[in-house]
Motif scaffolding. Structure first.
Motif, PDB file in Angstrom:
ATOM      1  N   ILE A   1       0.864  -1.191   0.000  1.00 23.59           N
ATOM      2  CA  ILE A   1       0.000   0.000   0.000  1.00 23.59           C
ATOM      3  C   ILE A   1       0.896   1.234   0.000  1.00 23.59           C
ATOM      4  O   ILE A   1       1.758   1.379   0.871  1.00 23.59           O
ATOM      5  N   VAL A   2       0.699   2.111  -0.989  1.00 24.18           N
ATOM      6  CA  VAL A   2       1.677   3.157  -1.307  1.00 24.18           C
ATOM      7  C   VAL A   2       1.012   4.544  -1.241  1.00 24.18           C
ATOM      8  O   VAL A   2      -0.143   4.683  -1.627  1.00 24.18           O
ATOM      9  N   PRO A   3       1.749   5.570  -0.776  1.00 22.60           N
ATOM     10  CA  PRO A   3       1.192   6.934  -0.745  1.00 22.60           C
ATOM     11  C   PRO A   3       1.409   7.691  -2.058  1.00 22.60           C
ATOM     12  O   PRO A   3       1.916   7.122  -3.027  1.00 22.60           O
ATOM     13  N   TRP A   4       1.065   8.982  -2.052  1.00 23.26           N
ATOM     14  CA  TRP A   4       1.039   9.765  -3.296  1.00 23.26           C
ATOM     15  C   TRP A   4       2.282  10.625  -3.519  1.00 23.26           C
ATOM     16  O   TRP A   4       2.372  11.316  -4.519  1.00 23.26           O
ATOM     17  N   ASN A   5       3.237  10.617  -2.594  1.00 18.93           N
ATOM     18  CA  ASN A   5       4.355  11.561  -2.767  1.00 18.93           C
ATOM     19  C   ASN A   5       5.448  11.024  -3.695  1.00 18.93           C
ATOM     20  O   ASN A   5       6.014  11.766  -4.481  1.00 18.93           O
TER      21      ASN A   5
ATOM     22  N   LEU B   1      -0.385  -4.892  -5.395  1.00 18.75           N
ATOM     23  CA  LEU B   1       0.082  -3.540  -5.135  1.00 18.75           C
ATOM     24  C   LEU B   1      -1.071  -2.564  -5.302  1.00 18.75           C
ATOM     25  O   LEU B   1      -1.781  -2.605  -6.305  1.00 18.75           O
ATOM     26  N   LYS B   2      -1.211  -1.677  -4.316  1.00 25.62           N
ATOM     27  CA  LYS B   2      -2.275  -0.670  -4.396  1.00 25.62           C
ATOM     28  C   LYS B   2      -1.670   0.728  -4.297  1.00 25.62           C
ATOM     29  O   LYS B   2      -1.196   1.151  -3.244  1.00 25.62           O
ATOM     30  N   PRO B   3      -1.708   1.485  -5.408  1.00 27.01           N
ATOM     31  CA  PRO B   3      -1.250   2.872  -5.323  1.00 27.01           C
ATOM     32  C   PRO B   3      -2.279   3.742  -4.619  1.00 27.01           C
ATOM     33  O   PRO B   3      -3.410   3.312  -4.372  1.00 27.01           O
TER      34      PRO B   3
ATOM     35  N   SER C   1       2.656  -4.460   3.551  1.00 23.90           N
ATOM     36  CA  SER C   1       3.748  -3.498   3.649  1.00 23.90           C
ATOM     37  C   SER C   1       3.143  -2.138   3.310  1.00 23.90           C
ATOM     38  O   SER C   1       2.706  -1.904   2.186  1.00 23.90           O
ATOM     39  N   PHE C   2       3.114  -1.287   4.295  1.00 19.94           N
ATOM     40  CA  PHE C   2       2.378  -0.023   4.166  1.00 19.94           C
ATOM     41  C   PHE C   2       3.321   1.163   4.272  1.00 19.94           C
ATOM     42  O   PHE C   2       4.155   1.225   5.182  1.00 19.94           O
ATOM     43  N   THR C   3       3.191   2.114   3.363  1.00 21.36           N
ATOM     44  CA  THR C   3       3.871   3.401   3.506  1.00 21.36           C
ATOM     45  C   THR C   3       2.806   4.485   3.471  1.00 21.36           C
ATOM     46  O   THR C   3       1.998   4.542   2.543  1.00 21.36           O
ATOM     47  N   GLY C   4       2.801   5.326   4.481  1.00 24.24           N
ATOM     48  CA  GLY C   4       1.804   6.398   4.546  1.00 24.24           C
ATOM     49  C   GLY C   4       1.885   7.093   5.889  1.00 24.24           C
ATOM     50  O   GLY C   4       2.908   7.052   6.568  1.00 24.24           O
ATOM     51  N   SER C   5       0.778   7.699   6.281  1.00 21.09           N
ATOM     52  CA  SER C   5       0.791   8.502   7.508  1.00 21.09           C
ATOM     53  C   SER C   5       0.746   7.607   8.749  1.00 21.09           C
ATOM     54  O   SER C   5       0.290   6.460   8.693  1.00 21.09           O
ATOM     55  N   THR C   6       1.177   8.167   9.860  1.00 22.59           N
ATOM     56  CA  THR C   6       1.165   7.422  11.117  1.00 22.59           C
ATOM     57  C   THR C   6      -0.266   7.071  11.517  1.00 22.59           C
ATOM     58  O   THR C   6      -0.537   5.956  11.987  1.00 22.59           O
ATOM     59  N   ALA C   7      -1.202   7.994  11.294  1.00 17.75           N
ATOM     60  CA  ALA C   7      -2.601   7.738  11.667  1.00 17.75           C
ATOM     61  C   ALA C   7      -3.144   6.524  10.909  1.00 17.75           C
ATOM     62  O   ALA C   7      -3.768   5.627  11.504  1.00 17.75           O
ATOM     63  N   THR C   8      -2.878   6.466   9.602  1.00 18.25           N
ATOM     64  CA  THR C   8      -3.370   5.325   8.821  1.00 18.25           C
ATOM     65  C   THR C   8      -2.607   4.058   9.194  1.00 18.25           C
ATOM     66  O   THR C   8      -3.191   2.970   9.258  1.00 18.25           O
ATOM     67  N   GLY C   9      -1.326   4.193   9.485  1.00 19.00           N
ATOM     68  CA  GLY C   9      -0.516   3.038   9.880  1.00 19.00           C
ATOM     69  C   GLY C   9      -1.103   2.337  11.101  1.00 19.00           C
ATOM     70  O   GLY C   9      -1.100   1.103  11.192  1.00 19.00           O
TER      71      GLY C   9
ATOM     72  N   GLU D   1       5.984   2.011   7.212  1.00 16.69           N
ATOM     73  CA  GLU D   1       6.894   3.148   6.964  1.00 16.69           C
ATOM     74  C   GLU D   1       6.026   4.394   7.055  1.00 16.69           C
ATOM     75  O   GLU D   1       5.215   4.666   6.164  1.00 16.69           O
ATOM     76  N   LEU D   2       6.177   5.171   8.141  1.00 18.05           N
ATOM     77  CA  LEU D   2       5.176   6.203   8.449  1.00 18.05           C
ATOM     78  C   LEU D   2       5.774   7.621   8.407  1.00 18.05           C
ATOM     79  O   LEU D   2       6.794   7.834   7.800  1.00 18.05           O
ATOM     80  N   GLY D   3       5.098   8.522   9.056  1.00 14.10           N
ATOM     81  CA  GLY D   3       5.470   9.931   8.965  1.00 14.10           C
ATOM     82  C   GLY D   3       6.710  10.276   9.773  1.00 14.10           C
ATOM     83  O   GLY D   3       7.263   9.446  10.502  1.00 14.10           O
TER      84      GLY D   3
ATOM     85  N   ILE E   1       7.988  14.881   1.486  1.00 10.72           N
ATOM     86  CA  ILE E   1       8.882  13.726   1.612  1.00 10.72           C
ATOM     87  C   ILE E   1       8.857  13.325   3.077  1.00 10.72           C
ATOM     88  O   ILE E   1       9.038  14.169   3.961  1.00 10.72           O
ATOM     89  N   CYS E   2       8.661  12.037   3.331  1.00 14.20           N
ATOM     90  CA  CYS E   2       8.636  11.581   4.720  1.00 14.20           C
ATOM     91  C   CYS E   2       9.919  11.968   5.431  1.00 14.20           C
ATOM     92  O   CYS E   2       9.920  12.371   6.572  1.00 14.20           O
ATOM     93  N   ILE E   3      11.040  11.846   4.715  1.00 12.28           N
ATOM     94  CA  ILE E   3      12.364  12.015   5.309  1.00 12.28           C
ATOM     95  C   ILE E   3      12.917  13.430   5.050  1.00 12.28           C
ATOM     96  O   ILE E   3      14.093  13.677   5.175  1.00 12.28           O
TER      97      ILE E   3
ATOM     98  N   GLU F   1       4.031  19.623  14.282  1.00 11.29           N
ATOM     99  CA  GLU F   1       3.335  18.757  13.320  1.00 11.29           C
ATOM    100  C   GLU F   1       4.177  18.528  12.069  1.00 11.29           C
ATOM    101  O   GLU F   1       4.987  19.375  11.704  1.00 11.29           O
ATOM    102  N   GLU F   2       3.916  17.403  11.413  1.00  9.21           N
ATOM    103  CA  GLU F   2       4.553  17.136  10.124  1.00  9.21           C
ATOM    104  C   GLU F   2       3.812  17.967   9.079  1.00  9.21           C
ATOM    105  O   GLU F   2       2.653  17.686   8.772  1.00  9.21           O
ATOM    106  N   ALA F   3       4.484  19.019   8.533  1.00 11.08           N
ATOM    107  CA  ALA F   3       3.771  19.898   7.594  1.00 11.08           C
ATOM    108  C   ALA F   3       3.480  19.171   6.287  1.00 11.08           C
ATOM    109  O   ALA F   3       2.387  19.256   5.733  1.00 11.08           O
TER     110      ALA F   3
END
Ligand code: NAD
Length: 479
Positions: A144-148, A170-172, A219-227, A244-246, A277-279, A375-377
């Motif tokens: 599961i993949v985010p949009w960035n 795989l889910k974009p 395997s999830f990459t996205g926000s901490t709330a969704t994680g 893999e979160l915020g 970018i998360c990082i 906050e994570e802007a």
């Protein structure tokens, strides 16, 4: 609107798959719908799971060299289509064309480099015989993949999953499915049928995957709330998870830096991909002795950056990717204004802009408790913060529930290393922006994640350890 669903189809069992409904895809540089993607529901997901389950035994039994060769072919196809994929990525994601080309090229590189990794394994002499430890694939893995970074983050999942003998669904993100769907289409016939399935859909599809009994790992990459929702959903079937979160990465700038030399690198560590970018650097702690000079240098640099539609020549920064995120970042800027914070640059948007554009916004030494610091802007907004003692900067950097990354900037590398050692994060870079590598683990500490992607740890995350013991001289049972 024009129905483009025939152009963007899902990939299930190595062929094209349609859905009964579609989702509109908006170009963030114009705010206009320009395409549509299939909106998969439970039936389409069931078909993808059935296809993946059917493909798993043969793929898991394939020799490692064959799986390496498939990943190399995947890399070659993506590389050969780099320009077309990059142009599509710009339209759905918004980033400048050069960055989109780098992302597509990065996905090819990730597939290639992962293909060359050694599979972990071990043989030891135990008290009862020789024990061989192997790492068995888990089965059907949901990505599961985010949009960035839709393309390269998808490859962070595809490559290690396939190399270790797993199959994948795989889910974009619903905001950026198109380039991933095209890659799925390009890989039909390259990856054996059912080994890589690509499904797109709206907000309901992720939870369906997390709950699906036929999926063994998410395997999830996205926000901490969704994680956290993914973790809760996965508990029902005890699915394996990688999260893999915020992040809210701090840069700590030591007083001995060369201000002119670091300004561009430090600036882009925060603002590449419009800060999405998360990082990315999300707060900069600057020593009091150089604060004014470095703040002025960053503001001057910011004034020269060309913001616009990523397909236009010379553009260095694009828009925010989607309307909800645009509203979130605008709200953060409005909060900074009503709190009386001082803007070094930016802060006011152009009312004539059609897309989701926000100006580069630098905020001058806000209080630590300000929302823009805490906050994570995930947008082009950055607080600059003054510190006097290094220990104080480290404590402020670590006072976060996030623990993804951080950077340290200084000429004395021993001093910088000592600061790096004290940051409570999965990655730290000295004198540069962090960029994950397929050769090393990328892992969030605290609420920035669970598990790792990349390197040996990234491979192990797609496996269960399995020991086979060849017994010798077992003691006889009494009597
Ligand atoms: P998001 O959490 O909103 O969405 C991520 C993905 O999860 C999307 O595909 C979405 O459709 C899906 N999803 C939504 N709800 C779901 C649910 N309940 N169950 C399962 N799946 C669900 O994140 P986003 O807004 O797309 O991305 C931005 C966030 O991602 C930021 O917080 C950023 O820091 C983080 N991120 C982390 C990394 C990393 O490697 N640590 C990398 C990139 C982005």
């Amino acid at each position: 609107m024009t129905d483009f669903t025939r152009d963007f189809t899902m990939t299930i069992q190595g062929g094209q798959a349609l859905a009964r409904a579609s989702i509109d895809i908006v170009n963030p540089s114009t705010g206009a719908v320009f395409a549509a993607a299939p909106d998969a529901g439970p039936d389409e997901l069931d078909a993808a799971v059935a296809s993946a389950r059917g493909a798993f035994p043969d793929w898991a039994a394939t020799g490692i060299d064959e799986r390496r060769a498939v990943l190399k072919a995947v890399a070659a196809i993506i590389q050969a289509n780099q320009d077309d994929l990059a142009r599509l990525l710009v339209q759905e994601q918004g980033k400048p064309l050069a960055d989109a080309r780098a992302e597509v090229g990065g996905a090819a590189y990730w597939a290639n480099a992962t293909a060359d990794l050694e599979m972990p394994g071990d043989t030891v002499d135990g008290p009862f015989g020789q024990v061989v430890t192997r790492y068995a694939p888990l089965g059907v893995c949901g990505g599961i993949v985010p949009w960035n970074f839709p393309v390269v983050l998808a490859m962070f999942k595809i490559a290690p999953a396939l190399l270790t003998g797993n199959v994948m669904i795989l889910k974009p993100s619903p905001f950026t499915p198109l380039t991933t769907l095209k890659i799925g289409e390009l890989l039909r016939g390259v990856v054996p049928d059912g080994v890589l399935n690509v499904v797109s859909g709206g907000d309901a599809l992720g939870p369906l995957m997390t709950a699906h009994p036929g999926i063994d790992k998410i395997s999830f990459t996205g926000s901490t709330a969704t994680g956290k929702r993914v973790m809760a959903g996965a508990a029902a079937s005890l699915k394996r998870i990688t999260l893999e979160l915020g992040g809210n990465d701090a840069a700590i700038v030591l007083p001995d830096v060369d201000i002119a030399a670091i300004t561009p690198t430090l600036f882009w560590s925060a603002f590449r991909n419009a800060g999405q970018i998360c990082i990315a650097t999300k707060r900069i702690y600057i020593h009091d002795a150089i604060y004014d000079e470095l703040a002025a240098s960053l503001a001057e640099y910011a004034a020269r950056v060309v913001v616009g539609d990523g397909l236009q020549p010379g553009v260095q920064m694009g828009p925010i990717q989607n309307r909800p995120q645009f509203e979130r970042v605008k709200d953060l800027i409005a909060d900074a204004r009503t709190s009386g914070l001082r803007f070094l640059t930016g802060g006011t948007e152009d009312p004539a802009a059609k897309g989701y554009f926000l100006p580069i916004t630098l905020i001058d030494n806000p209080p630590e408790a300000a929302r823009v610091v805490q906050e994570e802007a995930f947008g082009p907004v950055l607080p600059l913060l003054r510190y006097r003692e290094v220990a104080e900067a480290v404590a402020r950097a670590n006072a976060s529930s996030y623990g993804l990354g951080g950077t340290v900037w200084g000429r004395d590398l021993d001093a910088a290393q000592a600061v790096a050692d004290r940051l409570e994060t999965g990655s730290v870079t000295i004198n540069g922006a962090t960029s994950p590598s397929p050769l090393a683990p990328f892992a969030g500490h605290k609420q920035s994640g669970i598990g790792a992607e990349g390197g040996r740890d990234g491979l192990l995350a797609y496996t269960n350890p399995k020991t086979i013991t060849i017994a010798r001289d077992q003691p006889r049972s009494p009597g």
